[in-house]
Design a protein around this motif. Structure first.
Motif, short mmCIF file in Angstrom:
data_model
loop_
_atom_site.label_atom_id
_atom_site.label_comp_id
_atom_site.label_asym_id
_atom_site.label_seq_id
_atom_site.Cartn_x
_atom_site.Cartn_y
_atom_site.Cartn_z
N HIS A 3 2.17 9.64 -1.55
CA HIS A 3 1.56 10.92 -1.94
C HIS A 3 0.47 10.65 -2.96
CE1 HIS A 3 4.67 13.33 0.01
NE2 HIS A 3 5.51 12.39 -0.38
N THR A 57 -3.49 7.37 2.33
CA THR A 57 -2.41 8.21 2.86
C THR A 57 -2.75 8.93 4.16
OG1 THR A 57 -3.13 10.17 1.62
CG2 THR A 57 -1.57 8.67 0.52
N THR A 62 -1.30 15.45 -2.21
CA THR A 62 -0.11 16.30 -2.28
C THR A 62 -0.18 17.18 -3.52
OG1 THR A 62 1.17 14.60 -1.15
CG2 THR A 62 2.42 16.31 -2.28
N TYR A 107 -0.24 22.21 -5.23
CA TYR A 107 0.78 21.38 -4.57
C TYR A 107 0.84 21.75 -3.10
CZ TYR A 107 3.48 25.65 -5.12
OH TYR A 107 3.89 26.96 -5.06
N PHE A 111 5.61 19.45 1.12
CA PHE A 111 6.31 18.35 0.47
C PHE A 111 6.96 18.71 -0.86
CE2 PHE A 111 2.72 16.50 2.85
CZ PHE A 111 3.45 15.79 3.79
N LEU A 144 10.25 16.93 -5.00
CA LEU A 144 9.55 16.16 -3.99
C LEU A 144 10.58 15.19 -3.42
CD1 LEU A 144 6.92 15.09 -2.58
CD2 LEU A 144 6.79 13.46 -4.46
#
Length: 188
Positions: A3, A57, A62, A107, A111, A144
């Protein structure tokens, strides 16, 4: 799973003309701020944020914190500019900052699940004893992958005029450290 966590100072991201907050007026007047420049800035910021961590990623960050953002409307318009739709939630509240700028925490809801948030206002004072109003610290706590994580997004008073704000910066960091120590005691 990897992340990305990012932080970005969006440098005076104010609406264009529709909201005449005290903080907006000097910015709009001195820099010829208009809807075209505003929309262009939104697109560039969204593109920049979306590329942070992309190589590692293959997805949007994230989490990311922003500072110098004016209000909810600006946040919503920024999220509309992302190259493809993301499932972002955010934590934001207008602060008492004299320029009308704030911090915000973003956010990816896929996730991360928010469990708590808070806006930490640390009183600071000028050398003459008068109250100085600055940005709140945006705090968010959540899960998370079943792990509790705490985030703090802050933007300290500017370094300017021969470090006139150095004592304010130190005071805010000292107070934040006290808060962090309370969290560490709770979880240990």
């Amino acid at each position: 799973m990897h992340h990305t966590i990012a932080f970005y100072n969006v440098e005076n991201l104010y609406e264009s003309g529709s909201n005449k907050n005290i903080g907006d007026l000097p910015f709009q007047g001195s820099r010829s701020w208009n809807i075209s420049r505003y929309k262009n800035k939104l697109a560039k910021i969204a593109k920049t944020i979306s590329r942070i961590g992309e190589e590692e990623t293959q997805k949007l960050p994230t989490f990311f914190g922003l500072c110098e953002i004016e209000n909810k409307k600006v946040i919503d318009e920024l999220l509309e500019e992302f190259p493809f739709k993301a499932n972002y939630g955010y934590v934001h509240k207008d602060s008492l900052d004299e320029r009308g700028i704030d911090t915000a925490f973003f956010y990816n809801k896929e996730f991360f699940t928010i469990e708590d948030s808070e806006f930490i206002r640390i009183p600071i004072y000028n050398s003459d004893g008068s109250r100085d109003y600055t940005r709140d610290i945006t705090y968010a706590k959540g899960k998370l992958e079943n792990i509790t994580i705490h985030f703090f997004v802050l933007h300290l008073p500017s370094k300017r005029e021969n470090n006139i704000n150095v004592s304010k910066r130190i005071h805010i960091l000292h107070e934040l450290r006290k808060k962090l120590m309370k969290f560490l005691i709770k979880i240990s």
